[in-house]
Design a protein around this motif. Structure first.
Motif, mmCIF file in Angstrom:
data_model
loop_
_atom_site.group_PDB
_atom_site.id
_atom_site.type_symbol
_atom_site.label_atom_id
_atom_site.label_comp_id
_atom_site.label_asym_id
_atom_site.label_seq_id
_atom_site.Cartn_x
_atom_site.Cartn_y
_atom_site.Cartn_z
ATOM 1 N N ASP A 1 -21.916 -13.066 -67.775
ATOM 2 C CA ASP A 1 -20.825 -12.433 -68.520
ATOM 3 C C ASP A 1 -19.833 -11.775 -67.570
ATOM 4 O O ASP A 1 -18.621 -11.885 -67.745
ATOM 5 C CB ASP A 1 -21.391 -11.405 -69.494
ATOM 6 N N ALA A 2 -20.328 -11.096 -66.559
ATOM 7 C CA ALA A 2 -19.444 -10.459 -65.584
ATOM 8 C C ALA A 2 -18.623 -11.497 -64.822
ATOM 9 O O ALA A 2 -17.426 -11.313 -64.594
ATOM 10 C CB ALA A 2 -20.263 -9.608 -64.618
ATOM 11 N N ALA A 3 -19.255 -12.608 -64.457
ATOM 12 C CA ALA A 3 -18.539 -13.661 -63.745
ATOM 13 C C ALA A 3 -17.461 -14.277 -64.629
ATOM 14 O O ALA A 3 -16.332 -14.510 -64.182
ATOM 15 C CB ALA A 3 -19.517 -14.730 -63.273
ATOM 16 N N ALA A 4 -17.781 -14.518 -65.885
ATOM 17 C CA ALA A 4 -16.795 -15.101 -66.799
ATOM 18 C C ALA A 4 -15.637 -14.142 -67.042
ATOM 19 O O ALA A 4 -14.476 -14.558 -67.081
ATOM 20 C CB ALA A 4 -17.470 -15.463 -68.115
ATOM 21 N N SER A 5 -15.925 -12.869 -67.173
ATOM 22 C CA SER A 5 -14.862 -11.877 -67.369
ATOM 23 C C SER A 5 -13.940 -11.820 -66.160
ATOM 24 O O SER A 5 -12.726 -11.688 -66.299
ATOM 25 C CB SER A 5 -15.462 -10.499 -67.619
ATOM 26 N N THR A 6 -14.503 -11.927 -64.982
ATOM 27 C CA THR A 6 -13.694 -11.927 -63.762
ATOM 28 C C THR A 6 -12.795 -13.148 -63.712
ATOM 29 O O THR A 6 -11.609 -13.042 -63.395
ATOM 30 C CB THR A 6 -14.603 -11.894 -62.524
ATOM 31 N N VAL A 7 -13.327 -14.296 -64.041
ATOM 32 C CA VAL A 7 -12.528 -15.528 -64.026
ATOM 33 C C VAL A 7 -11.401 -15.439 -65.045
ATOM 34 O O VAL A 7 -10.265 -15.811 -64.760
ATOM 35 C CB VAL A 7 -13.427 -16.755 -64.297
ATOM 36 N N ILE A 8 -11.684 -14.909 -66.215
ATOM 37 C CA ILE A 8 -10.655 -14.775 -67.245
ATOM 38 C C ILE A 8 -9.579 -13.799 -66.788
ATOM 39 O O ILE A 8 -8.389 -14.046 -66.960
ATOM 40 C CB ILE A 8 -11.286 -14.341 -68.583
ATOM 41 N N GLY A 9 -9.974 -12.688 -66.193
ATOM 42 C CA GLY A 9 -9.007 -11.708 -65.698
ATOM 43 C C GLY A 9 -8.115 -12.280 -64.614
ATOM 44 O O GLY A 9 -6.905 -12.080 -64.615
ATOM 45 N N VAL A 10 -8.705 -13.023 -63.680
ATOM 46 C CA VAL A 10 -7.921 -13.645 -62.609
ATOM 47 C C VAL A 10 -6.987 -14.694 -63.198
ATOM 48 O O VAL A 10 -5.835 -14.811 -62.783
ATOM 49 C CB VAL A 10 -8.861 -14.264 -61.548
ATOM 50 N N GLY A 11 -7.458 -15.421 -64.184
ATOM 51 C CA GLY A 11 -6.604 -16.433 -64.822
ATOM 52 C C GLY A 11 -5.404 -15.809 -65.512
ATOM 53 O O GLY A 11 -4.292 -16.337 -65.433
ATOM 54 N N LYS A 12 -5.601 -14.676 -66.178
ATOM 55 C CA LYS A 12 -4.484 -13.996 -66.848
ATOM 56 C C LYS A 12 -3.440 -13.547 -65.836
ATOM 57 O O LYS A 12 -2.246 -13.692 -66.052
ATOM 58 C CB LYS A 12 -4.992 -12.793 -67.640
ATOM 59 N N VAL A 13 -3.894 -12.981 -64.724
ATOM 60 C CA VAL A 13 -2.966 -12.517 -63.698
ATOM 61 C C VAL A 13 -2.196 -13.695 -63.112
ATOM 62 O O VAL A 13 -0.985 -13.610 -62.890
ATOM 63 C CB VAL A 13 -3.727 -11.737 -62.601
ATOM 64 N N ALA A 14 -2.879 -14.797 -62.874
ATOM 65 C CA ALA A 14 -2.215 -15.975 -62.308
ATOM 66 C C ALA A 14 -1.165 -16.525 -63.263
ATOM 67 O O ALA A 14 -0.065 -16.892 -62.852
ATOM 68 C CB ALA A 14 -3.256 -17.050 -61.977
ATOM 69 N N VAL A 15 -1.478 -16.564 -64.535
ATOM 70 C CA VAL A 15 -0.519 -17.078 -65.515
ATOM 71 C C VAL A 15 0.688 -16.149 -65.618
ATOM 72 O O VAL A 15 1.830 -16.607 -65.653
ATOM 73 C CB VAL A 15 -1.197 -17.261 -66.895
ATOM 74 N N LYS A 16 0.458 -14.839 -65.648
ATOM 75 C CA LYS A 16 1.573 -13.894 -65.722
ATOM 76 C C LYS A 16 2.462 -14.018 -64.492
ATOM 77 O O LYS A 16 3.687 -13.959 -64.599
ATOM 78 C CB LYS A 16 1.051 -12.467 -65.858
ATOM 79 N N GLY A 17 1.872 -14.177 -63.320
ATOM 80 C CA GLY A 17 2.657 -14.345 -62.094
ATOM 81 C C GLY A 17 3.466 -15.622 -62.113
ATOM 82 O O GLY A 17 4.636 -15.644 -61.723
ATOM 83 N N THR A 18 2.869 -16.692 -62.592
ATOM 84 C CA THR A 18 3.572 -17.966 -62.671
ATOM 85 C C THR A 18 4.736 -17.883 -63.645
ATOM 86 O O THR A 18 5.831 -18.377 -63.365
ATOM 87 C CB THR A 18 2.599 -19.085 -63.103
#
Length: 79
Positions: free
Chosen positions: A31-48
């Motif tokens: 769960d912690a790993a999945a939450s981290t991946v989702i958080g990083v994905g959100k930041v990457a999308v916002k930056g893009t």
């Protein structure tokens, strides 16, 4: 050491608790790993999106807003 029925029961209870707790630990780590991946994905999308918005104009320029205001003022004055 002689295993009496009560000690055997406690040993079985202890071992079953350990195995159940390990399952919870695995779920918590996943769960912690999945939450981290989702958080990083959100930041990457916002930056893009920010980079694309900066690079490609979307037609919402200040000059267009000023021109629209001038047209509205001209219409009001003609009435």
């Amino acid at each position: 050491m002689i295993l009496t029925p009560s000690r055997l029961f406690l040993l079985a209870l202890f071992l079953s608790n350990i195995s159940l707790m390990q399952g919870c630990t695995v779920v918590a780590i996943a769960d912690a790993a999945a939450s981290t991946v989702i958080g990083v994905g959100k930041v990457a999308v916002k930056g893009t999106v920010a980079v694309v918005d900066a690079a490609i104009p979307d037609g919402d320029d200040e000059d267009d807003d000023d021109q629209e205001e001038e047209e509205e003022n001209a219409e009001e004055q003609s009435d």
